[in-house]
Motif scaffolding. Sequence first.
Motif, PDB file in Angstrom:
ATOM      1  N   GLU A 142      16.073   6.423   7.506  1.00  0.00           N
ATOM      2  CA  GLU A 142      14.963   6.477   6.563  1.00  0.00           C
ATOM      3  C   GLU A 142      13.642   6.467   7.332  1.00  0.00           C
ATOM      4  O   GLU A 142      13.474   5.718   8.291  1.00  0.00           O
ATOM      5  N   TYR A 143      12.695   7.298   6.895  1.00  0.00           N
ATOM      6  CA  TYR A 143      11.360   7.270   7.485  1.00  0.00           C
ATOM      7  C   TYR A 143      10.537   6.237   6.735  1.00  0.00           C
ATOM      8  O   TYR A 143      10.205   6.409   5.567  1.00  0.00           O
ATOM      9  N   ALA A 144      10.222   5.134   7.409  1.00  0.00           N
ATOM     10  CA  ALA A 144       9.541   4.021   6.742  1.00  0.00           C
ATOM     11  C   ALA A 144       8.042   4.009   7.009  1.00  0.00           C
ATOM     12  O   ALA A 144       7.356   3.059   6.657  1.00  0.00           O
ATOM     13  N   GLY A 145       7.523   5.048   7.617  1.00  0.00           N
ATOM     14  CA  GLY A 145       6.098   5.113   7.907  1.00  0.00           C
ATOM     15  C   GLY A 145       5.844   5.043   9.399  1.00  0.00           C
ATOM     16  O   GLY A 145       6.695   4.636  10.178  1.00  0.00           O
ATOM     17  N   GLY A 146       4.643   5.427   9.793  1.00  0.00           N
ATOM     18  CA  GLY A 146       4.311   5.489  11.202  1.00  0.00           C
ATOM     19  C   GLY A 146       3.561   4.281  11.724  1.00  0.00           C
ATOM     20  O   GLY A 146       3.077   4.299  12.860  1.00  0.00           O
ATOM     21  N   THR A 147       3.450   3.217  10.915  1.00  0.00           N
ATOM     22  CA  THR A 147       2.700   2.035  11.323  1.00  0.00           C
ATOM     23  C   THR A 147       3.633   0.846  11.510  1.00  0.00           C
ATOM     24  O   THR A 147       4.450   0.554  10.636  1.00  0.00           O
ATOM     25  N   SER A 148       3.481   0.163  12.614  1.00  0.00           N
ATOM     26  CA  SER A 148       4.261  -1.051  12.857  1.00  0.00           C
ATOM     27  C   SER A 148       3.389  -2.275  12.602  1.00  0.00           C
ATOM     28  O   SER A 148       2.151  -2.191  12.578  1.00  0.00           O
ATOM     29  N   LEU A 149       4.032  -3.409  12.440  1.00  0.00           N
ATOM     30  CA  LEU A 149       3.292  -4.657  12.279  1.00  0.00           C
ATOM     31  C   LEU A 149       2.493  -4.953  13.545  1.00  0.00           C
ATOM     32  O   LEU A 149       1.389  -5.498  13.471  1.00  0.00           O
ATOM     33  N   ASP A 150       3.025  -4.588  14.687  1.00  0.00           N
ATOM     34  CA  ASP A 150       2.306  -4.776  15.942  1.00  0.00           C
ATOM     35  C   ASP A 150       0.975  -4.038  15.917  1.00  0.00           C
ATOM     36  O   ASP A 150      -0.066  -4.577  16.315  1.00  0.00           O
ATOM     37  N   HIS A 151       1.002  -2.789  15.435  1.00  0.00           N
ATOM     38  CA  HIS A 151      -0.226  -1.998  15.335  1.00  0.00           C
ATOM     39  C   HIS A 151      -1.185  -2.637  14.338  1.00  0.00           C
ATOM     40  O   HIS A 151      -2.411  -2.688  14.576  1.00  0.00           O
ATOM     41  N   ARG A 152      -0.655  -3.135  13.229  1.00  0.00           N
ATOM     42  CA  ARG A 152      -1.514  -3.761  12.215  1.00  0.00           C
ATOM     43  C   ARG A 152      -2.185  -5.021  12.748  1.00  0.00           C
ATOM     44  O   ARG A 152      -3.350  -5.311  12.419  1.00  0.00           O
ATOM     45  N   SER A 169       5.350 -11.955   5.692  1.00  0.00           N
ATOM     46  CA  SER A 169       6.399 -12.919   6.026  1.00  0.00           C
ATOM     47  C   SER A 169       7.487 -12.929   4.964  1.00  0.00           C
ATOM     48  O   SER A 169       8.680 -13.036   5.279  1.00  0.00           O
ATOM     49  N   ASN A 170       7.087 -12.818   3.712  1.00  0.00           N
ATOM     50  CA  ASN A 170       8.061 -12.756   2.625  1.00  0.00           C
ATOM     51  C   ASN A 170       8.974 -11.548   2.773  1.00  0.00           C
ATOM     52  O   ASN A 170      10.198 -11.644   2.613  1.00  0.00           O
ATOM     53  N   ASP A 171       8.385 -10.398   3.091  1.00  0.00           N
ATOM     54  CA  ASP A 171       9.179  -9.181   3.278  1.00  0.00           C
ATOM     55  C   ASP A 171      10.163  -9.338   4.441  1.00  0.00           C
ATOM     56  O   ASP A 171      11.349  -8.999   4.334  1.00  0.00           O
ATOM     57  N   ILE A 172       9.645  -9.841   5.562  1.00  0.00           N
ATOM     58  CA  ILE A 172      10.486  -9.990   6.754  1.00  0.00           C
ATOM     59  C   ILE A 172      11.627 -10.963   6.497  1.00  0.00           C
ATOM     60  O   ILE A 172      12.787 -10.697   6.833  1.00  0.00           O
ATOM     61  N   ASN A 193       9.035  -4.134  15.946  1.00  0.00           N
ATOM     62  CA  ASN A 193      10.260  -3.703  15.272  1.00  0.00           C
ATOM     63  C   ASN A 193      10.207  -3.919  13.763  1.00  0.00           C
ATOM     64  O   ASN A 193      11.234  -3.879  13.089  1.00  0.00           O
ATOM     65  N   VAL A 194       9.007  -4.150  13.256  1.00  0.00           N
ATOM     66  CA  VAL A 194       8.793  -4.255  11.813  1.00  0.00           C
ATOM     67  C   VAL A 194       7.857  -3.121  11.406  1.00  0.00           C
ATOM     68  O   VAL A 194       6.740  -3.019  11.913  1.00  0.00           O
ATOM     69  N   LEU A 195       8.319  -2.262  10.522  1.00  0.00           N
ATOM     70  CA  LEU A 195       7.528  -1.121  10.074  1.00  0.00           C
ATOM     71  C   LEU A 195       6.848  -1.433   8.745  1.00  0.00           C
ATOM     72  O   LEU A 195       7.383  -2.176   7.921  1.00  0.00           O
ATOM     73  N   ILE A 196       5.660  -0.861   8.551  1.00  0.00           N
ATOM     74  CA  ILE A 196       4.910  -1.058   7.315  1.00  0.00           C
ATOM     75  C   ILE A 196       4.846   0.279   6.585  1.00  0.00           C
ATOM     76  O   ILE A 196       4.367   1.279   7.123  1.00  0.00           O
ATOM     77  N   THR A 197       5.336   0.310   5.362  1.00  0.00           N
ATOM     78  CA  THR A 197       5.363   1.536   4.578  1.00  0.00           C
ATOM     79  C   THR A 197       3.977   1.859   4.031  1.00  0.00           C
ATOM     80  O   THR A 197       3.050   1.050   4.108  1.00  0.00           O
ATOM     81  N   GLU A 198       3.861   3.041   3.452  1.00  0.00           N
ATOM     82  CA  GLU A 198       2.592   3.428   2.842  1.00  0.00           C
ATOM     83  C   GLU A 198       2.218   2.505   1.690  1.00  0.00           C
ATOM     84  O   GLU A 198       1.039   2.336   1.376  1.00  0.00           O
ATOM     85  N   ALA A 199       3.221   1.886   1.081  1.00  0.00           N
ATOM     86  CA  ALA A 199       2.972   0.949  -0.017  1.00  0.00           C
ATOM     87  C   ALA A 199       2.603  -0.443   0.496  1.00  0.00           C
ATOM     88  O   ALA A 199       2.359  -1.353  -0.303  1.00  0.00           O
ATOM     89  N   GLY A 200       2.571  -0.630   1.823  1.00  0.00           N
ATOM     90  CA  GLY A 200       2.183  -1.905   2.398  1.00  0.00           C
ATOM     91  C   GLY A 200       3.295  -2.932   2.456  1.00  0.00           C
ATOM     92  O   GLY A 200       3.016  -4.130   2.567  1.00  0.00           O
ATOM     93  N   ARG A 201       4.549  -2.500   2.418  1.00  0.00           N
ATOM     94  CA  ARG A 201       5.686  -3.423   2.507  1.00  0.00           C
ATOM     95  C   ARG A 201       6.347  -3.293   3.864  1.00  0.00           C
ATOM     96  O   ARG A 201       6.361  -2.224   4.473  1.00  0.00           O
TER      97      ARG A 201
END
Length: 335
Positions: A142-152, A169-172, A193-201
Amino acid sequence: MPSPIPIHRLLPKGFSPTLTLRPCSSPNRTPGKGPQFSFTKPHWALLRRSWYTVIWDELKLLDLLGSGGFGWVYRGTYYGQTVAIKKVRKCTKNRLAARQSFWAELNVAHLVHENIVKIVAATTSVPSDPAIEDSVGTIIMEYAGGTSLDHRIYNCAEPLDIRGCLQFSNDIMSGLAFLHSHHIVHLDLKPANVLITEAGRCKIGDFGCSHKLTTGSDLTPNVQWRHLAGTYTHRAPELLRGCNATLKADIYSFAITLWQMMSRDQPYSGDRQCVVYAVVAYNRRPSFSPIFNETPMGRQIRSIINNCWEVEPNDRPSAKELLESINCLAAQLWR
């Protein structure tokens, strides 16, 4: 290319090892049709789990998203849908580790959860294509978006506030609690290793270090090999000492990750060996910045982190307990 370790230890539940086992896994395809995948519908878990060949003509690589020690990740399309394609590198110093990384990714091939990156298909066979043939195997996800939590955390001008830290934290922890309920330990949980979707999850990805534990207990060491992979800054001290892994190793890694979200700093500086020695011998942990003491909420988050990176795994909360604690904090914030 066959797995270098017993297949029955690595294949996800639902994939039966046989003498006629094909080289590719696609749990979401029906014979004679294109892949029946939808990244938002729970019927994925009900689809037939068998081994089918990836239709290479339908797989198109678009652009490189990133690379690491075991390979590359591309954005691409499969049957017209945007996917992420991970190619596990063949030419590494440790080929056995590369093959283990590929098969470890399939620990979650049968799982469906909104906070876990879903696997669409995986194969150990490759076509005669220079862009693909240099890999041990290919995994379509699945393509979960191009942004990681590290980048955020480190590359955005606006820092995460406490509300954002609790939401992520809730999502993780939702994803981690689900993994642990299936006795799977991630063993490399970190912001990258945590990706953030366009919806912010958030969605947990990269399961190349994961392991399926042989029992349901997260208190009893039950991995019969020394796990040396993962990222040393987030690795639990018992793993640094060479002990067996349990589910509580992920709780320690989450503590470092939450600390990063709050402090927007790197956990450690200095030589790797010095850091490892300090963590193991002197129980060193990242220092708490003033943000953890400025508000009652910050102090509660500090307490959670302290509990999660305790030296003894038995003293750390379970993922389910931790999720409940985070939800309680969020409820206080949103009153």
